[in-house]
Design a protein around this motif. Structure first.
Motif, PDB file in Angstrom:
ATOM      1  N   VAL A 172      82.350  45.384 -33.031  1.00 35.37           N
ATOM      2  CA  VAL A 172      81.888  46.530 -32.250  1.00 35.37           C
ATOM      3  C   VAL A 172      80.388  46.472 -31.981  1.00 35.37           C
ATOM      4  CG1 VAL A 172      81.732  49.055 -32.231  1.00 35.37           C
ATOM      5  CG2 VAL A 172      83.755  47.935 -33.172  1.00 35.37           C
ATOM      6  N   LEU A 173      79.614  45.871 -32.893  1.00 32.47           N
ATOM      7  CA  LEU A 173      78.160  45.915 -32.789  1.00 32.47           C
ATOM      8  C   LEU A 173      77.664  45.303 -31.488  1.00 32.47           C
ATOM      9  CD1 LEU A 173      75.319  46.423 -33.856  1.00 32.47           C
ATOM     10  CD2 LEU A 173      75.499  44.297 -35.170  1.00 32.47           C
ATOM     11  N   GLY A 174      78.140  44.118 -31.126  1.00 33.40           N
ATOM     12  CA  GLY A 174      77.658  43.462 -29.918  1.00 33.40           C
ATOM     13  C   GLY A 174      77.891  44.292 -28.672  1.00 33.40           C
ATOM     14  N   PRO A 175      79.130  44.735 -28.396  1.00 34.40           N
ATOM     15  CA  PRO A 175      79.349  45.577 -27.228  1.00 34.40           C
ATOM     16  C   PRO A 175      78.559  46.882 -27.254  1.00 34.40           C
ATOM     17  CG  PRO A 175      81.423  44.660 -27.988  1.00 34.40           C
ATOM     18  CD  PRO A 175      80.395  44.310 -29.024  1.00 34.40           C
ATOM     19  N   ALA A 176      78.417  47.489 -28.438  1.00 34.48           N
ATOM     20  CA  ALA A 176      77.645  48.728 -28.529  1.00 34.48           C
ATOM     21  C   ALA A 176      76.181  48.486 -28.152  1.00 34.48           C
ATOM     22  CB  ALA A 176      77.747  49.314 -29.932  1.00 34.48           C
ATOM     23  N   LEU A 177      75.617  47.370 -28.612  1.00 30.51           N
ATOM     24  CA  LEU A 177      74.239  47.041 -28.252  1.00 30.51           C
ATOM     25  C   LEU A 177      74.129  46.769 -26.759  1.00 30.51           C
ATOM     26  CD1 LEU A 177      71.310  46.454 -29.005  1.00 30.51           C
ATOM     27  CD2 LEU A 177      72.002  44.112 -29.591  1.00 30.51           C
ATOM     28  N   HIS A 178      75.081  46.014 -26.196  1.00 32.54           N
ATOM     29  CA  HIS A 178      75.079  45.786 -24.752  1.00 32.54           C
ATOM     30  C   HIS A 178      75.086  47.118 -24.005  1.00 32.54           C
ATOM     31  CE1 HIS A 178      75.331  41.496 -23.982  1.00 32.54           C
ATOM     32  NE2 HIS A 178      76.296  41.337 -24.885  1.00 32.54           N
ATOM     33  N   GLY A 179      75.941  48.042 -24.417  1.00 34.27           N
ATOM     34  CA  GLY A 179      76.030  49.325 -23.736  1.00 34.27           C
ATOM     35  C   GLY A 179      74.742  50.123 -23.821  1.00 34.27           C
ATOM     36  N   PHE A 180      74.108  50.125 -25.001  1.00 28.66           N
ATOM     37  CA  PHE A 180      72.839  50.833 -25.178  1.00 28.66           C
ATOM     38  C   PHE A 180      71.782  50.247 -24.243  1.00 28.66           C
ATOM     39  CE2 PHE A 180      68.942  52.210 -27.128  1.00 28.66           C
ATOM     40  CZ  PHE A 180      69.235  53.386 -27.814  1.00 28.66           C
ATOM     41  N   LEU A 181      71.678  48.920 -24.220  1.00 26.10           N
ATOM     42  CA  LEU A 181      70.676  48.270 -23.379  1.00 26.10           C
ATOM     43  C   LEU A 181      70.985  48.470 -21.897  1.00 26.10           C
ATOM     44  CD1 LEU A 181      70.199  44.956 -25.395  1.00 26.10           C
ATOM     45  CD2 LEU A 181      68.724  46.976 -25.410  1.00 26.10           C
ATOM     46  N   ASP A 182      72.259  48.440 -21.530  1.00 23.99           N
ATOM     47  CA  ASP A 182      72.628  48.696 -20.132  1.00 23.99           C
ATOM     48  C   ASP A 182      72.153  50.075 -19.693  1.00 23.99           C
ATOM     49  OD1 ASP A 182      73.886  46.253 -19.773  1.00 23.99           O
ATOM     50  OD2 ASP A 182      75.908  47.039 -20.123  1.00 23.99           O
ATOM     51  N   THR A 183      72.341  51.072 -20.549  1.00 24.26           N
ATOM     52  CA  THR A 183      71.936  52.434 -20.208  1.00 24.26           C
ATOM     53  C   THR A 183      70.424  52.523 -20.052  1.00 24.26           C
ATOM     54  OG1 THR A 183      73.839  53.393 -21.339  1.00 24.26           O
ATOM     55  CG2 THR A 183      71.954  54.836 -20.965  1.00 24.26           C
ATOM     56  N   VAL A 184      69.674  51.952 -21.000  1.00 23.03           N
ATOM     57  CA  VAL A 184      68.210  51.986 -20.897  1.00 23.03           C
ATOM     58  C   VAL A 184      67.753  51.303 -19.615  1.00 23.03           C
ATOM     59  CG1 VAL A 184      66.061  51.204 -21.953  1.00 23.03           C
ATOM     60  CG2 VAL A 184      67.884  52.127 -23.395  1.00 23.03           C
ATOM     61  N   ARG A 185      68.403  50.198 -19.273  1.00 18.55           N
ATOM     62  CA  ARG A 185      68.005  49.442 -18.083  1.00 18.55           C
ATOM     63  C   ARG A 185      68.322  50.193 -16.782  1.00 18.55           C
ATOM     64  NH1 ARG A 185      63.943  46.919 -19.229  1.00 18.55           N
ATOM     65  NH2 ARG A 185      63.964  44.757 -19.912  1.00 18.55           N
ATOM     66  N   GLU A 186      69.204  51.182 -16.808  1.00 18.13           N
ATOM     67  CA  GLU A 186      69.451  51.981 -15.606  1.00 18.13           C
ATOM     68  C   GLU A 186      68.178  52.693 -15.143  1.00 18.13           C
ATOM     69  OE1 GLU A 186      72.545  54.659 -16.642  1.00 18.13           O
ATOM     70  OE2 GLU A 186      74.104  53.120 -16.752  1.00 18.13           O
ATOM     71  N   GLY A 187      67.350  53.122 -16.095  1.00 21.97           N
ATOM     72  CA  GLY A 187      66.107  53.804 -15.746  1.00 21.97           C
ATOM     73  C   GLY A 187      64.886  52.919 -15.772  1.00 21.97           C
ATOM     74  N   HIS A 188      64.990  51.775 -16.449  1.00 23.55           N
ATOM     75  CA  HIS A 188      63.839  50.878 -16.616  1.00 23.55           C
ATOM     76  C   HIS A 188      64.296  49.437 -16.406  1.00 23.55           C
ATOM     77  CE1 HIS A 188      61.430  54.183 -18.338  1.00 23.55           C
ATOM     78  NE2 HIS A 188      62.521  54.515 -18.997  1.00 23.55           N
ATOM     79  N   PRO A 189      64.596  49.062 -15.164  1.00 24.94           N
ATOM     80  CA  PRO A 189      65.199  47.743 -14.942  1.00 24.94           C
ATOM     81  C   PRO A 189      64.311  46.569 -15.293  1.00 24.94           C
ATOM     82  CG  PRO A 189      64.688  48.843 -12.861  1.00 24.94           C
ATOM     83  CD  PRO A 189      64.510  49.860 -13.933  1.00 24.94           C
ATOM     84  N   THR A 190      62.975  46.749 -15.223  1.00 27.66           N
ATOM     85  CA  THR A 190      62.072  45.616 -15.483  1.00 27.66           C
ATOM     86  C   THR A 190      61.021  45.915 -16.544  1.00 27.66           C
ATOM     87  OG1 THR A 190      60.587  46.288 -13.680  1.00 27.66           O
ATOM     88  CG2 THR A 190      62.367  44.741 -13.138  1.00 27.66           C
ATOM     89  N   THR A 191      61.055  47.110 -17.144  1.00 30.32           N
ATOM     90  CA  THR A 191      60.080  47.445 -18.185  1.00 30.32           C
ATOM     91  C   THR A 191      60.270  46.540 -19.397  1.00 30.32           C
ATOM     92  OG1 THR A 191      60.120  49.755 -17.468  1.00 30.32           O
ATOM     93  CG2 THR A 191      59.247  49.315 -19.669  1.00 30.32           C
ATOM     94  N   PRO A 192      59.198  46.023 -19.987  1.00 27.72           N
ATOM     95  CA  PRO A 192      59.362  45.240 -21.219  1.00 27.72           C
ATOM     96  C   PRO A 192      60.154  46.031 -22.264  1.00 27.72           C
ATOM     97  CG  PRO A 192      57.123  45.024 -20.414  1.00 27.72           C
ATOM     98  CD  PRO A 192      57.786  46.065 -19.550  1.00 27.72           C
ATOM     99  N   LEU A 193      61.177  45.373 -22.800  1.00 32.57           N
ATOM    100  CA  LEU A 193      62.110  46.018 -23.729  1.00 32.57           C
ATOM    101  C   LEU A 193      62.285  45.107 -24.933  1.00 32.57           C
ATOM    102  CD1 LEU A 193      64.272  48.084 -24.586  1.00 32.57           C
ATOM    103  CD2 LEU A 193      65.849  46.994 -22.964  1.00 32.57           C
TER     104      LEU A 193
END
Length: 388
Positions: A247-268
């Motif tokens: 579950v951890l990998g998909p959950a991390l992908h989902g979290f990062l996908d959501t953050v990237r919706e508002g910050h597509p190129t901000t250093p993360l």
């Protein structure tokens, strides 16, 4: 101190909060917006997001004295040693000058065996600071592990709010270590040390026990203005035994996908866990050491079975592996995503000189060390977010 005049507690004086709630007594800083708080069902997170880690009043003035009235809510665990009382730190023109404990306050005590809580109310207290002569920028950093209701502010000269001054804004999410557990003063937590070293405007979303990839935290980060974003995750997932590796990998992908919706190129930045010997090879759940508690000491221990790791139970070692895998995969399409090694902040070579006093959280000195190392790794030339 005489001649002090009331200063309206307007929202533009408060930096580092996500939202301010108007109460009967004044203002309550929050580090999650109301819609996110409504989606949360965890009492610990509900308490911790209202503890204003990284939140400060910032004002420009020629005053030679300032007073702040506040009601603080302290926490205690039945049978455990009392936490040091939190304090307000005074920073003048960027230099920490003083600190003072807010007297009185409420006390919320939790019985760890039953979960029952009792609240003893103590009311508002006042901190007073003399200030140097001349015009200056004054910051009052609020206690990072106590609930705070701002009641009144006074000074002996006019005060103006300080708008955001163009410094890069860093939004960081992490666990109790990022929240500041065991740090004595609000300017001593490792994110504040790092932010002040690099001259950044910090919004600290470090929540004790609650860095678990909650979607409402990802949406909060998505919606905030930010020049740098970071996520430090692992210890709460392992300590709470909340996920398996599947579950951890998909959950991390989902979290990062959501953050990237508002910050597509901000250093993360994805920051891996710092060393915690009890959970390096032993899964959670974590627990309080009962024998130590009988002796009046608060010490944590791991209770999981290492034999279950091949079947997917998580340890800090396997969390680091999974975080690295996800970041490497995503970097093919996201060059502004970076992995930061938490072991470079606090690792095996540090245990002898800087042991974790409760086997889980760093002390004040180690917070400082971690903040300085993070600043050198991330904010220096050659790092993922170099500052001048």
């Amino acid at each position: 101190m005489t001649g002090l005049q009331p200063v309206p507690l307007t929202p533009d004086l408060v930096h580092g909060a996500v939202e301010l709630e108007t109460s009967d007594g004044g203002l309550r800083p929050h580090r999650l917006p109301a819609w996110a708080r409504a989606q949360n069902a965890d009492p610990m997170l509900a308490i911790n997001e209202g503890q204003p880690a990284g939140v400060r009043l910032v004002l420009r003035t020629t005053a030679t004295a300032v007073e702040l009235d506040a009601v603080v809510t302290r926490r205690a665990l039945t049978g455990a040693p009392a936490r040091p009382e939190g304090q307000v730190d005074l920073v003048v023109d960027g230099e920490v000058k003083d600190g003072a404990v807010v007297p009185n306050g409420d006390l919320l005590t939790t019985d760890m065996t039953t979960g029952a809580t009792t609240l003893v109310e103590g009311g508002a207290g006042t901190v007073r600071f003399p200030l140097p002569a001349g015009e200056k920028t004054v910051e009052l950093w609020l206690p990072h592990q106590e609930g705070v209701e701002l009641v009144a502010l006074r000074a002996d000269a006019p005060v103006t709010a300080v708008p955001r001054d163009g410094r890069p804004r860093w939004v960081h999410h992490g666990s109790s270590i990022s929240h500041g557990s065991n740090a004595v003063r609000p300017t001593g937590t490792w994110p504040v040390v790092a932010a002040r070293t690099a001259g950044l405007d910090l919004v600290n979303l470090g929540f004790g026990g609650s860095a678990v990839l909650d979607p409402f935290v990802a949406r909060t980060m998505r919606d905030l203005d930010a020049d740098l974003l970071s996520l430090k995750v692992g210890i709460n997932i392992v300590g709470g035994d909340l996920m398996r590796r599947r579950v951890l990998g998909p959950a991390l992908h989902g979290f990062l996908d959501t953050v990237r919706e508002g910050h597509p190129t901000t250093p993360l930045l994805v920051v891996t866990p710092v060393l915690c010997p009890i959970h390096e090879e032993t899964p959670g759940p974590g627990s309080v050491d009962v024998e130590a508690l009988r002796e009046g000491r608060l010490v944590f221990t791991a209770t999981g079975d290492p034999a279950e790791v091949p079947a997917g139970r998580l340890t800090l070692r396997t969390v680091r592996e999974e975080l690295a895998r996800v970041v490497e995969q995503r970097r093919a399409d996201d060059p502004n995503l970076h992995l930061v090694d938490g072991l470079a902040m606090y690792g095996p070579d540090d245990v002898a000189a800087h042991p974790l006093p409760d086997a889980l959280h760093p002390d004040e000195e180690t917070h400082g060390l971690m903040g300085e190392r993070f600043a050198r790794t991330v904010f220096a030339g050659g790092g993922p977010f170099p500052t001048t």
